[in-house]
Design a protein around this motif. Structure first.
Motif, short mmCIF file in Angstrom:
data_model
loop_
_atom_site.label_atom_id
_atom_site.label_comp_id
_atom_site.label_asym_id
_atom_site.label_seq_id
_atom_site.Cartn_x
_atom_site.Cartn_y
_atom_site.Cartn_z
N ARG A 381 10.29 6.99 5.54
CA ARG A 381 11.45 6.41 4.88
C ARG A 381 11.31 4.89 4.75
N VAL A 382 10.79 4.25 5.78
CA VAL A 382 10.56 2.81 5.72
C VAL A 382 9.55 2.49 4.61
N LEU A 383 8.50 3.31 4.51
CA LEU A 383 7.50 3.10 3.46
C LEU A 383 8.12 3.24 2.08
N ASP A 384 9.00 4.25 1.89
CA ASP A 384 9.66 4.43 0.60
C ASP A 384 10.53 3.23 0.25
N ASN A 385 11.23 2.65 1.24
CA ASN A 385 12.05 1.46 1.00
C ASN A 385 11.19 0.28 0.56
N LEU A 386 10.01 0.15 1.18
CA LEU A 386 9.12 -0.94 0.77
C LEU A 386 8.66 -0.75 -0.67
N LYS A 387 8.41 0.50 -1.05
CA LYS A 387 7.99 0.76 -2.43
C LYS A 387 9.10 0.45 -3.41
N VAL A 388 10.35 0.82 -3.06
CA VAL A 388 11.49 0.58 -3.94
C VAL A 388 11.69 -0.91 -4.18
N ASN A 389 11.46 -1.71 -3.13
CA ASN A 389 11.64 -3.16 -3.25
C ASN A 389 10.52 -3.83 -4.04
N GLY A 390 9.55 -3.05 -4.47
CA GLY A 390 8.48 -3.59 -5.30
C GLY A 390 7.51 -4.48 -4.57
N ILE A 391 7.40 -4.30 -3.26
CA ILE A 391 6.48 -5.13 -2.48
C ILE A 391 5.06 -4.60 -2.65
N SER A 392 4.13 -5.52 -2.83
CA SER A 392 2.73 -5.14 -2.95
C SER A 392 2.21 -4.73 -1.58
N LEU A 393 1.78 -3.49 -1.47
CA LEU A 393 1.43 -2.92 -0.17
C LEU A 393 -0.07 -2.72 -0.04
N SER A 394 -0.57 -2.98 1.16
CA SER A 394 -1.94 -2.62 1.49
C SER A 394 -1.93 -1.20 2.07
N THR A 395 -3.05 -0.78 2.62
CA THR A 395 -3.09 0.56 3.22
C THR A 395 -2.47 0.59 4.62
N LEU A 396 -2.05 -0.57 5.13
CA LEU A 396 -1.50 -0.61 6.48
C LEU A 396 -0.25 0.26 6.63
N PRO A 397 0.79 0.11 5.79
CA PRO A 397 1.97 0.99 5.96
C PRO A 397 1.65 2.46 5.65
N TYR A 398 0.77 2.71 4.68
CA TYR A 398 0.37 4.09 4.40
C TYR A 398 -0.31 4.70 5.63
N GLY A 399 -1.18 3.92 6.24
CA GLY A 399 -1.86 4.39 7.45
C GLY A 399 -0.89 4.66 8.58
N SER A 400 0.19 3.87 8.67
CA SER A 400 1.19 4.10 9.71
C SER A 400 1.87 5.45 9.53
N VAL A 401 2.19 5.79 8.29
CA VAL A 401 2.84 7.08 8.01
C VAL A 401 1.90 8.24 8.33
#
Length: 772
Positions: A381-401
């Motif tokens: 859910r935290v990862l989805d919120n980061l995506k909604v906010n349009g933040i450029s993400l590395s693989t770090l949050p994906y790896g956390s999930v």
């Protein structure tokens, strides 16, 4: 400014101008002087103008200082003090060229420049950061006939000390001593402070000894520098000794002393003692630094002392200290390690209220805390919120999930998330590979591990599965190239991947491949050479490092392999054994009596050991030890089985006697070549360094216990089950030994002792083989 009921006088203007100069308002002071001169009050003495110029230099307004001197030159002659003040004003702003022009004007129009003029010129060069030109300017001044004073040399030494140039400082210091200059307390303070910053321990100790011999006593600033030095190199014993010297000298510790000691306790994992010292510090009305608080909180967090860490953090927060992001991250990591996601959420709210915006790293810690507490959905859910906010993400949050689902045992969902990442166009990297490899090493069934690694293969990374299914040695070069790419990356990418890969290889009992990977990691400095060393005299740590694996291998090799394989029984009772095998008939045919035959057999077997031992010494350096064991034990088994057959057949012919003799000789040769010396070598390698002697002593004790058992029971066994039964028992023990060596004994030839110790320090789990 207006003066009420007071007639402004020259003295009043001077006082007011000096007051504003000291307050750091030279422009106001300048206005007072101008106003006085407009009213006809003249200042014949240039001292007031010198004060204003110096004040302009302090606030780095050299242009106005230059303008003031220009105005003075138009009205009157300017003396040397004004020029010196202008040079120092230029020096404060690093304007060397202007200072040099003023110095040249001073030489041309006024009396010769003074020591103050020269020091101002050098200071301008130092402030401008042109230290490499100092020697050139000094040489020019000497060519002009100026003598360089001690104060100028100390100015240069202090400049090099501030820049951390130990070589130049030591060169200048040696030159001063050679010229007969007697060092002062200030000079010793500069030298020791610089050497402490450079962590030149021997030079610092030599300088302190020289200082004491010269009749000076180290002051608190010098002791504080030494405290920081020993704390920085983690020599805590000497840190305590320095503090004791402070107390013996009757000096009163200041804030710097206490802060350094608290940091020392934190680094020594003695945070409780550091907290006690902090309370003592407050009792003396001394306030600890924020960095000291951070060290204490971090130390408590590493030891998972939640209550103390929270108490210190909330104390800082309640006092209104402006905490930076690192404080919140320390607490977030603590909640992550404890799996307390609710407190991590509350900390995030506190962080936002304090006006600190969470970063991707902060959200990563929150997501990991969700995963540790068994709530992977919240992490997603935290990862989805980061995506909604349009933040450029590395693989770090994906790896956390993904890691959260893997830790929860939801392997199929983790694989789905991996496929989803690919479909979203996210480029997979080492973080994802490490998560899957680590999960595969921890899975309870081999089929689960294989499925996870196959998922990585489908995603484009097939190295781990090929290491398990192919020839590991041929793939080491690929591992080398992969580690070469990971090593420059941040967040310990190479270390985390190697740890996960080592766990996987050990879980599948691929010891040889694990050894090659481990040596690669040491070669590339991913693991330090001294990574397995323990603290001095820390026997507890050494015995914790002594795993059941090393104890099992050591005792088994000494007891089962060397004693119960029958060597002592065969050696001690060789004449009797050969006699029962019918060898006396063979020797009788050669004209040798029974007594002479017994002596001859004993002498022959003894002298036969010497060349066999020499061959064994050579093979230890040329052949692989594990391979020698695995090839010589079958020879021992064959000779023992042949002896059993010869005895059971019961033939007393010369042929059977000859076969029995050859079997005994071959048995001796093979044993002395490999099976005898190799257990001694392994037992000297597999134990931790500081308890190695004690462990080998225990093995020797077991050695002699086994020797007594074999030696005392062999005559009884000869009478009860006969020679065939004894050889049969020895053959069975050798078979068991071969299986044991094959399964539990790694190859140690050419490996550092730290690597060999690691084989038995890594806790491994045997993955249950799934039936296909």
């Amino acid at each position: 400014m207006r003066f009420y009921c007071v007639a402004p006088s020259k003295r009043l203007y001077e006082i007011m101008a000096l007051v504003y100069c000291r307050m750091g308002f030279p422009e106001t002071a300048h206005c007072f002087v101008d106003e006085a001169e407009r009213k006809g009050i003249l200042f014949d003495d240039n001292s007031i103008h010198v004060s204003i110029i110096e004040a302009y230099g302090v606030v780095k307004l050299w242009q106005k200082a230059d303008s003031l001197v220009g105005g003075l030159r138009m009205r009157r002659s300017v003396d040397r003090k004004v020029w010196n003040a202008l040079i120092h004003a230029y020096a404060a702003s690093g304007c060397y060229e202007r200072a040099r022009a003023t110095f040249n004007t001073l030489m041309r129009d006024c009396p010769a420049p003074t020591l103050e003029s020269i020091n101002g010129l050098l200071q301008a060069l130092i402030t401008d950061g042109r230290l490499d030109e100092l020697y050139v300017v000094i040489e020019e001044l000497q060519d002009m006939g100026f003598k360089i004073s001690n104060s100028s040399i100390i100015l240069m030494l202090d400049a090099f000390a501030q820049s951390g140039n130990v070589f130049e400082v030591k060169k200048i210091y040696a030159g001063m001593k050679a010229a007969g200059y007697v060092p002062t307390m200030h000079l010793y303070r500069i030298m020791i402070g610089l050497l402490c910053k450079g962590r030149r321990v021997r030079d610092v100790e030599a300088m302190v000894s020289e200082m004491v011999d010269a009749g000076f006593k180290p002051d608190l600033s010098i002791w504080n520098s030494m405290l920081k030095l020993y704390t920085g190199i983690e020599d805590f014993k000497k840190t305590v000794q320095v503090y004791q010297k402070i107390q013996e000298a009757g000096l009163k510790p200041d804030e710097e002393t206490y802060n350094t000691l608290i940091i020392m306790y934190c680094r020594d994992r003695r945070a409780e003692e550091g907290l006690v010292l902090m309370h003592e510090m407050r009792r003396l009305r001394l306030e600890p630094k924020l960095s000291t608080y951070k060290s204490l909180i971090s130390s408590f967090a590493k030891q998972h002392h939640l209550e103390q860490a929270e108490e210190l953090f909330m104390e800082l927060h309640s006092k209104g200290h402006k905490l930076d992001l690192s404080f919140y991250h320390i607490m977030m990591k603590l909640y992550r390690d404890l799996g307390d996601h609710s407190k991590a959420e509350n900390l995030l709210l506190v962080m936002k209220k304090a006006g600190i915006e969470p970063t991707i790293a902060t959200m990563h810690l929150l997501m990991v805390s969700y995963g540790s507490s068994g709530h992977p959905q919240e992490s997603e859910r935290v990862l989805d919120n980061l995506k909604v906010n349009g933040i450029s993400l590395s693989t770090l949050p994906y790896g956390s999930v993904i890691d959260a689902y893997l830790k929860n045992g939801d392997y199929s969902i983790a694989i789905q998330k991996l496929d989803k990442m690919k479909s979203e166009g996210v480029e997979l990297d080492h973080r994802i590979w490490t998560c899957f490899v680590r999960a595969a090493s921890l899975s309870q069934h081999a089929c689960e591990a294989i499925n996870l690694l196959n998922a990585l293969k489908c995603a484009g990374f097939d190295l781990p599965i090929r290491l398990l299914t192919g020839k590991g040695k041929s793939l080491v070069s690929e591992v080398d190239l992969f580690l070469e790419k990971l090593h420059p990356l941040e967040d310990n990418a190479a270390l985390n991947f190697v740890n996960a890969l080592e766990d996987l290889l050990w879980a599948f009992e691929l010891r040889a491949t694990a050894s090659w990977v481990f040596q690669l990691a040491i070669k590339k400095s991913i693991y330090r050479q001294d990574v397995f060393r323990v603290a001095e005299k820390d026997w507890g740590a050494d015995f914790r490092k002594l795993s059941a694996g090393s104890a099992l291998v050591g005792l088994t090799l000494w007891l089962d392999n060397m004693r119960f394989s029958g060597i002592n029984g065969v050696l001690y009772y060789a004449p009797q054994i050969l006699e029962e095998a019918g060898v006396e008939d063979l020797l009788a045919n050669l004209g040798i009596s029974l007594e002479s035959a017994s002596f001859l057999i004993s002498a022959f077997t003894t002298f036969l050991m010497l060349p066999c031992i020499a061959v064994g010494m050579r093979l230890m350096d040329t052949s692989r030890r594990r391979t020698l064991l695995l090839t010589t034990i079958p020879v021992l088994i064959v000779t023992l089985v042949v002896l059993v057959i010869v005895k059971l057949v019961g033939s007393s012919s010369v042929v059977s006697s000859l076969i029995a003799t050859i079997c005994v000789v071959v048995y001796f040769c093979c044993f002395m070549t490999a099976y005898g010396p190799i257990p001694n070598i392994l037992c000297s390698e597999i134990f931790p360094t500081r308890v190695r002697g004690l462990c080998i002593t225990i093995c020797a004790l077991v050695f002699w216990i086994g020797d007594i058992i074999v030696t005392d029971t062999l005559p009884v066994l000869l009478d009860s089950i006969g020679l065939a039964g004894i050889f049969g028992i020895y053959a069975v023990v050798c078979v068991i030994s071969w299986v044991f060596v094959f399964l539990k004994v790694p190859e140690t030839k050419g490996m550092p002792l730290e690597v060999i110790t690691e084989f038995f320090s890594v806790g491994t789990r045997q993955i249950a083989t799934a039936k296909n």
